[in-house]
Write a protein that holds these residues in place. Sequence first.
Motif, PDB file in Angstrom:
ATOM      1  N   ARG A 138       0.847  -1.183   0.000  1.00  0.00           N
ATOM      2  CA  ARG A 138       0.000   0.000   0.000  1.00  0.00           C
ATOM      3  C   ARG A 138       0.884   1.236   0.000  1.00  0.00           C
ATOM      4  NH1 ARG A 138      -4.504   2.472   4.175  1.00  0.00           N
ATOM      5  NH2 ARG A 138      -2.643   3.005   5.381  1.00  0.00           N
ATOM      6  N   LEU A 139       0.717   2.032  -1.012  1.00  0.00           N
ATOM      7  CA  LEU A 139       1.437   3.293  -1.111  1.00  0.00           C
ATOM      8  C   LEU A 139       0.588   4.417  -0.530  1.00  0.00           C
ATOM      9  CD1 LEU A 139       2.829   3.060  -4.763  1.00  0.00           C
ATOM     10  CD2 LEU A 139       3.799   2.135  -2.643  1.00  0.00           C
ATOM     11  N   MET A 179     -10.807  14.453  -5.389  1.00  0.00           N
ATOM     12  CA  MET A 179     -10.849  14.596  -3.935  1.00  0.00           C
ATOM     13  C   MET A 179     -12.252  14.942  -3.444  1.00  0.00           C
ATOM     14  SD  MET A 179      -7.874  13.699  -3.269  1.00  0.00           S
ATOM     15  CE  MET A 179      -7.586  14.072  -1.542  1.00  0.00           C
ATOM     16  N   ILE A 180     -13.066  15.536  -4.296  1.00  0.00           N
ATOM     17  CA  ILE A 180     -14.469  15.804  -3.965  1.00  0.00           C
ATOM     18  C   ILE A 180     -15.304  14.875  -4.823  1.00  0.00           C
ATOM     19  CG2 ILE A 180     -16.315  17.500  -3.965  1.00  0.00           C
ATOM     20  CD1 ILE A 180     -14.161  19.663  -3.744  1.00  0.00           C
ATOM     21  N   GLY A 181     -15.992  13.967  -4.202  1.00  0.00           N
ATOM     22  CA  GLY A 181     -16.815  13.020  -4.959  1.00  0.00           C
ATOM     23  C   GLY A 181     -16.202  11.645  -5.047  1.00  0.00           C
ATOM     24  N   GLY A 182     -14.869  11.575  -5.082  1.00  0.00           N
ATOM     25  CA  GLY A 182     -14.205  10.283  -5.074  1.00  0.00           C
ATOM     26  C   GLY A 182     -14.307   9.491  -6.363  1.00  0.00           C
ATOM     27  N   SER A 239      -7.673   5.318  -3.126  1.00  0.00           N
ATOM     28  CA  SER A 239      -8.632   5.864  -2.164  1.00  0.00           C
ATOM     29  C   SER A 239      -8.051   7.140  -1.564  1.00  0.00           C
ATOM     30  CB  SER A 239      -8.944   4.843  -1.069  1.00  0.00           C
ATOM     31  OG  SER A 239      -7.772   4.513  -0.344  1.00  0.00           O
ATOM     32  N   ARG A 240      -8.902   7.851  -0.836  1.00  0.00           N
ATOM     33  CA  ARG A 240      -8.446   9.128  -0.276  1.00  0.00           C
ATOM     34  C   ARG A 240      -8.960   9.283   1.143  1.00  0.00           C
ATOM     35  NH1 ARG A 240     -13.494   9.878  -1.633  1.00  0.00           N
ATOM     36  NH2 ARG A 240     -14.637  11.838  -1.356  1.00  0.00           N
ATOM     37  N   ASP A 241      -8.242  10.087   1.902  1.00  0.00           N
ATOM     38  CA  ASP A 241      -8.670  10.497   3.229  1.00  0.00           C
ATOM     39  C   ASP A 241      -8.516  12.009   3.252  1.00  0.00           C
ATOM     40  OD1 ASP A 241      -8.901  11.238   5.908  1.00  0.00           O
ATOM     41  OD2 ASP A 241      -8.022   9.352   6.623  1.00  0.00           O
ATOM     42  N   ALA A 282      -9.454  14.231   5.325  1.00  0.00           N
ATOM     43  CA  ALA A 282      -9.073  14.809   6.611  1.00  0.00           C
ATOM     44  C   ALA A 282      -7.559  14.798   6.789  1.00  0.00           C
ATOM     45  CB  ALA A 282      -9.744  14.061   7.741  1.00  0.00           C
ATOM     46  N   LYS A 283      -6.914  13.809   6.190  1.00  0.00           N
ATOM     47  CA  LYS A 283      -5.459  13.688   6.302  1.00  0.00           C
ATOM     48  C   LYS A 283      -4.740  14.194   5.060  1.00  0.00           C
ATOM     49  CE  LYS A 283      -5.585   9.657   9.373  1.00  0.00           C
ATOM     50  NZ  LYS A 283      -5.152   8.245   9.564  1.00  0.00           N
ATOM     51  N   ASN A 284      -5.506  14.662   4.083  1.00  0.00           N
ATOM     52  CA  ASN A 284      -4.898  15.090   2.806  1.00  0.00           C
ATOM     53  C   ASN A 284      -3.986  14.004   2.243  1.00  0.00           C
ATOM     54  OD1 ASN A 284      -6.089  17.709   2.726  1.00  0.00           O
ATOM     55  ND2 ASN A 284      -4.597  18.376   4.265  1.00  0.00           N
ATOM     56  N   THR A 285      -4.474  12.786   2.275  1.00  0.00           N
ATOM     57  CA  THR A 285      -3.661  11.640   1.879  1.00  0.00           C
ATOM     58  C   THR A 285      -4.419  10.776   0.878  1.00  0.00           C
ATOM     59  OG1 THR A 285      -2.504  11.619   3.995  1.00  0.00           O
ATOM     60  CG2 THR A 285      -2.430   9.604   2.697  1.00  0.00           C
ATOM     61  N   VAL A 286      -3.688  10.300  -0.096  1.00  0.00           N
ATOM     62  CA  VAL A 286      -4.223   9.374  -1.078  1.00  0.00           C
ATOM     63  C   VAL A 286      -3.446   8.066  -0.974  1.00  0.00           C
ATOM     64  CG1 VAL A 286      -4.476   8.923  -3.546  1.00  0.00           C
ATOM     65  CG2 VAL A 286      -5.022  11.158  -2.643  1.00  0.00           C
ATOM     66  N   TYR A 287      -4.145   6.973  -1.160  1.00  0.00           N
ATOM     67  CA  TYR A 287      -3.530   5.656  -1.032  1.00  0.00           C
ATOM     68  C   TYR A 287      -3.652   4.885  -2.351  1.00  0.00           C
ATOM     69  CZ  TYR A 287      -4.261   6.878   3.850  1.00  0.00           C
ATOM     70  OH  TYR A 287      -4.283   7.537   5.060  1.00  0.00           O
TER      71      TYR A 287
END
Length: 123
Positions: free
Chosen positions: A19-20, A53-56, A71-73, A75-80
Amino acid sequence: QVQLVESGGGLVQAGGSLRLSCAASGRTRRTYTMGWFRQAPGKEREFVAAITMIGGTTYYADSVKGRFTISRDNAKNTVYLQMISLKPEDTAVYYCAARTSVIIVTTTDYDYWGQGTQVTVSS
């Protein structure tokens, strides 16, 4: 400006998973779409996956569909990028990228780039 820092790369056997992560900092409200690209030695950088980032909304390269999940979070400004069933041909430096547009593109027309993280899949 937006800074992107990737992590999570490494060496894995074929069939394994990694997982990156890509953490964004700075003016992150400008990062409407984030993507992953990869570049193998001697080859051009190629699109892997992207997410708004908005809508996914997500989009994948055919070569990774069914094996990789972006995927994205917010709240953490992070993408996986969850990668399973890895193959030796997935070996590359993986780059995180962000663009100030809600439109996903598969070209390298992104505004910000990370430094990359190496993924090596052994056979």
